[in-house]
Design an enzyme around this catalytic site. Structure first.
Site, PDB file in Angstrom:
ATOM      1  N   CYS A 113      46.377  42.639  50.336  1.00  0.00           N
ATOM      2  CA  CYS A 113      46.328  41.873  49.077  1.00  0.00           C
ATOM      3  C   CYS A 113      47.066  42.554  47.938  1.00  0.00           C
ATOM      4  O   CYS A 113      47.363  41.932  46.921  1.00  0.00           O
ATOM      5  CB  CYS A 113      44.878  41.595  48.683  1.00  0.00           C
ATOM      6  SG  CYS A 113      44.047  40.572  49.892  1.00  0.00           S
ATOM      7  N   HIS A 249      44.963  39.519  41.209  1.00  0.00           N
ATOM      8  CA  HIS A 249      44.849  39.032  42.586  1.00  0.00           C
ATOM      9  C   HIS A 249      43.636  38.118  42.644  1.00  0.00           C
ATOM     10  O   HIS A 249      42.598  38.392  42.050  1.00  0.00           O
ATOM     11  CB  HIS A 249      44.689  40.204  43.554  1.00  0.00           C
ATOM     12  CG  HIS A 249      44.305  39.767  44.929  1.00  0.00           C
ATOM     13  ND1 HIS A 249      45.002  38.787  45.612  1.00  0.00           N
ATOM     14  CD2 HIS A 249      43.286  40.133  45.738  1.00  0.00           C
ATOM     15  CE1 HIS A 249      44.443  38.599  46.776  1.00  0.00           C
ATOM     16  NE2 HIS A 249      43.390  39.388  46.888  1.00  0.00           N
ATOM     17  N   ASN A 279      41.995  32.884  48.546  1.00  0.00           N
ATOM     18  CA  ASN A 279      42.658  34.197  48.545  1.00  0.00           C
ATOM     19  C   ASN A 279      43.895  34.116  49.441  1.00  0.00           C
ATOM     20  O   ASN A 279      43.777  34.026  50.660  1.00  0.00           O
ATOM     21  CB  ASN A 279      41.677  35.254  49.062  1.00  0.00           C
ATOM     22  CG  ASN A 279      42.278  36.647  49.113  1.00  0.00           C
ATOM     23  OD1 ASN A 279      43.483  36.820  48.968  1.00  0.00           O
ATOM     24  ND2 ASN A 279      41.439  37.638  49.335  1.00  0.00           N
TER      25      ASN A 279
HETATM   26  N1  ACO Z   1      28.131  30.219  53.576  1.00  0.00           N
HETATM   27  C1  ACO Z   1      26.815  30.446  53.437  1.00  0.00           C
HETATM   28  N2  ACO Z   1      26.241  31.649  53.536  1.00  0.00           N
HETATM   29  C2  ACO Z   1      27.073  32.699  53.773  1.00  0.00           C
HETATM   30  C3  ACO Z   1      28.463  32.544  53.922  1.00  0.00           C
HETATM   31  C4  ACO Z   1      28.988  31.232  53.819  1.00  0.00           C
HETATM   32  N3  ACO Z   1      30.305  30.964  53.941  1.00  0.00           N
HETATM   33  N4  ACO Z   1      29.016  33.743  54.148  1.00  0.00           N
HETATM   34  C5  ACO Z   1      28.011  34.647  54.118  1.00  0.00           C
HETATM   35  N5  ACO Z   1      26.840  34.008  53.912  1.00  0.00           N
HETATM   36  C6  ACO Z   1      25.508  34.597  53.794  1.00  0.00           C
HETATM   37  C7  ACO Z   1      25.400  35.953  54.470  1.00  0.00           C
HETATM   38  O1  ACO Z   1      25.155  35.799  55.850  1.00  0.00           O
HETATM   39  C8  ACO Z   1      24.222  36.563  53.736  1.00  0.00           C
HETATM   40  O2  ACO Z   1      23.023  36.031  54.285  1.00  0.00           O
HETATM   41  P1  ACO Z   1      21.711  36.963  54.460  1.00  0.00           P
HETATM   42  O3  ACO Z   1      21.361  37.420  53.057  1.00  0.00           O
HETATM   43  O4  ACO Z   1      20.736  36.030  55.069  1.00  0.00           O
HETATM   44  O5  ACO Z   1      22.160  38.104  55.341  1.00  0.00           O
HETATM   45  C9  ACO Z   1      24.346  35.999  52.311  1.00  0.00           C
HETATM   46  O6  ACO Z   1      25.216  34.857  52.422  1.00  0.00           O
HETATM   47  C10 ACO Z   1      24.916  36.989  51.320  1.00  0.00           C
HETATM   48  O7  ACO Z   1      26.077  37.583  51.906  1.00  0.00           O
HETATM   49  P2  ACO Z   1      26.931  38.665  51.120  1.00  0.00           P
HETATM   50  O8  ACO Z   1      28.090  39.095  51.971  1.00  0.00           O
HETATM   51  O9  ACO Z   1      26.028  39.740  50.588  1.00  0.00           O
HETATM   52  O10 ACO Z   1      27.463  37.774  49.899  1.00  0.00           O
HETATM   53  P3  ACO Z   1      28.271  38.199  48.632  1.00  0.00           P
HETATM   54  O11 ACO Z   1      27.596  37.729  47.417  1.00  0.00           O
HETATM   55  O12 ACO Z   1      28.713  39.639  48.681  1.00  0.00           O
HETATM   56  O13 ACO Z   1      29.611  37.303  48.745  1.00  0.00           O
HETATM   57  C11 ACO Z   1      31.907  37.565  49.459  1.00  0.00           C
HETATM   58  C12 ACO Z   1      30.434  37.448  49.886  1.00  0.00           C
HETATM   59  C13 ACO Z   1      32.311  36.266  48.785  1.00  0.00           C
HETATM   60  C14 ACO Z   1      32.759  37.820  50.681  1.00  0.00           C
HETATM   61  C15 ACO Z   1      32.072  38.722  48.442  1.00  0.00           C
HETATM   62  O14 ACO Z   1      31.383  39.858  48.951  1.00  0.00           O
HETATM   63  C16 ACO Z   1      33.513  39.112  48.178  1.00  0.00           C
HETATM   64  O15 ACO Z   1      34.242  38.397  47.532  1.00  0.00           O
HETATM   65  N6  ACO Z   1      33.948  40.320  48.614  1.00  0.00           N
HETATM   66  C17 ACO Z   1      35.245  40.898  48.264  1.00  0.00           C
HETATM   67  C18 ACO Z   1      36.400  40.201  48.888  1.00  0.00           C
HETATM   68  C19 ACO Z   1      37.685  40.926  48.501  1.00  0.00           C
HETATM   69  O16 ACO Z   1      37.956  41.175  47.338  1.00  0.00           O
HETATM   70  N7  ACO Z   1      38.467  41.346  49.463  1.00  0.00           N
HETATM   71  C20 ACO Z   1      39.650  42.155  49.161  1.00  0.00           C
HETATM   72  C21 ACO Z   1      40.864  41.393  49.235  1.00  0.00           C
HETATM   73  S1  ACO Z   1      41.035  40.584  50.807  1.00  0.00           S
HETATM   74  C22 ACO Z   1      42.271  41.394  51.714  1.00  0.00           C
HETATM   75  O17 ACO Z   1      42.746  42.447  51.378  1.00  0.00           O
HETATM   76  C23 ACO Z   1      42.650  40.764  53.026  1.00  0.00           C
END
Ligand code: ACO
Length: 322
Positions: A113, A249, A279
């Site tokens: 990214c 980003h 993204n």
């Molecule tokens: N729909 C419904 N529920 C979901 C989904 C979905 N699509 N995906 C995950 N959940 C659930 C999980 O299973 C979890 O359930 P549990 O509590 O029963 O275990 C719950 O939602 C919370 O999951 P988290 O992963 O803790 O959710 P979070 O609030 O952290 O959001 C996300 C997840 C959106 C991925 C966030 O963590 C994020 O944006 N992370 C950073 C992404 C990023 O910046 N990446 C870098 C660039 S990408 C690259 O370089 C390729």
């Protein structure tokens, strides 16, 4: 030494749009969860047979037109991508041939990214040292090809697209500073854990897909980008109020808002496309920049802060006078 100035931008998004409602039919998720946790409403997905180079070419032609540049005037091509057409030649070489350009250096950079910021930093150095006068920089991705479409924790996040810009030598700035970082010790938190040389059998059978410990990446991204803002301001002797536009980003609206808060910038001064694009990895910053230039928000003379965080981990920023 010359400065390097952005003289034209371009963008391309595949025709097919995948909405959150579409994803509700594919995995156990909901429009509300995706919107509230990420800010994403829809994303574009490349058609069967539509490649990263196809997207890159469309965005590049658009940027060349905006800059009023003929392809033969380009003397450096850099494509930032994690999803190249082939193992080799590089997507930059394929793009060079499409544009009918002969002889200039052309190569890909891979910083996930952060790829576009890396490409911009490299091109700026070519121009500052006189090794190039007119560079074409493209961020292009078909992330949809490396997603596990049954994994709700990743497949809802990403989209396909390409953004491009022309960077030319100039007597006035330009790119004011670039800041690149990486720490490979975090590779396990965000990875496609197979490839040509490591687990090639998984790569060949199509099991090489994005895996991410989202909440850990989230925490690291917010903290690191906060420090990045301080680094850029300090390096340029600027105050927060000197930044006109944040062009981040586009991974998650909550990460973007945290960086804007750190800068004391209202969201009206932040370019947001994550809602419509998802993204798009290396493509997200040039797509956002192009959108804000074309709709008139970013005007000549504006000071732009671009920043990114991604797999590697890699992170970086560029301060640019438009
Ligand atoms: N729909 C419904 N529920 C979901 C989904 C979905 N699509 N995906 C995950 N959940 C659930 C999980 O299973 C979890 O359930 P549990 O509590 O029963 O275990 C719950 O939602 C919370 O999951 P988290 O992963 O803790 O959710 P979070 O609030 O952290 O959001 C996300 C997840 C959106 C991925 C966030 O963590 C994020 O944006 N992370 C950073 C992404 C990023 O910046 N990446 C870098 C660039 S990408 C690259 O370089 C390729």
């Amino acid at each position: 030494m010359s400065y390097a100035r952005i003289t034209g931008t371009g963008a391309y998004l595949p025709e097919k749009v995948l909405t959150n409602a579409d994803l509700e039919r594919m995995v156990e998720t909901s429009d509300v969860w995706i919107r509230e946790r990420t800010g994403i409403l829809e994303r574009h997905v490349a058609a069967d047979g539509e490649t990263t180079c196809d997207l890159a070419e469309a965005a590049a032609r658009c940027a060349l037109e905006a800059a009023g540049i003929e392809p033969r005037e380009i003397d450096l091509i850099i494509v930032a991508t994690t999803t190249p057409n082939r193992v080799f030649p590089s997507t930059a070489c394929l793009l060079q041939a499409r544009l009918g350009i002969h002889g200039c250096p052309a190569f890909d950079v891979q910083a996930v990214c952060t790829g576009f910021v890396y490409a911009l930093a490299v091109a700026e150095k070519f121009i500052r040292t006189g090794a190039a006068r007119c560079a074409l920089i493209v961020g292009a991705e078909t992330l949809s090809r490396i997603l596990d479409w049954s994994d709700r924790s990743t497949c809802v996040l990403f989209g396909d697209g390409a953004g491009a810009l022309v960077l030319e030598a100039s007597e006035t700035p330009g790119v004011l500073s670039t800041h690149l970082h990486a720490d490979g010790h975090y590779e396990h938190l965000l990875t496609v854990p197979a490839g040509i040389s490591e687990h090639p059998e998984r790569f060949r059978s199509g099991e090489a897909t994005v895996q991410m410990k989202g909440n850990e990446v989230f925490r690291m991204a917010v903290n690191t980008l906060g420090r990045m803002v301080t680094e850029v301001l300090h390096a340029n002797g600027l105050h927060k109020s000197d930044i006109d536009w944040l062009i981040p980003h586009q991974a998650n609206i909550r990460i973007i808002k945290a960086t804007a808060r750190k800068l004391g910038l209202p969201m009206e001064r932040v370019v947001v496309t994550v809602d419509r694009h998802g993204n798009t990895s290396a493509a997200s910053i040039p797509l956002a920049l192009d959108a804000a230039i074309r709709d008139g928000r970013v005007q000549p003379g504006a000071t732009l802060l671009m920043e990114a965080f991604g797999g590697g981990f890699t992170w970086g920023a560029a301060l640019v006078r438009f």
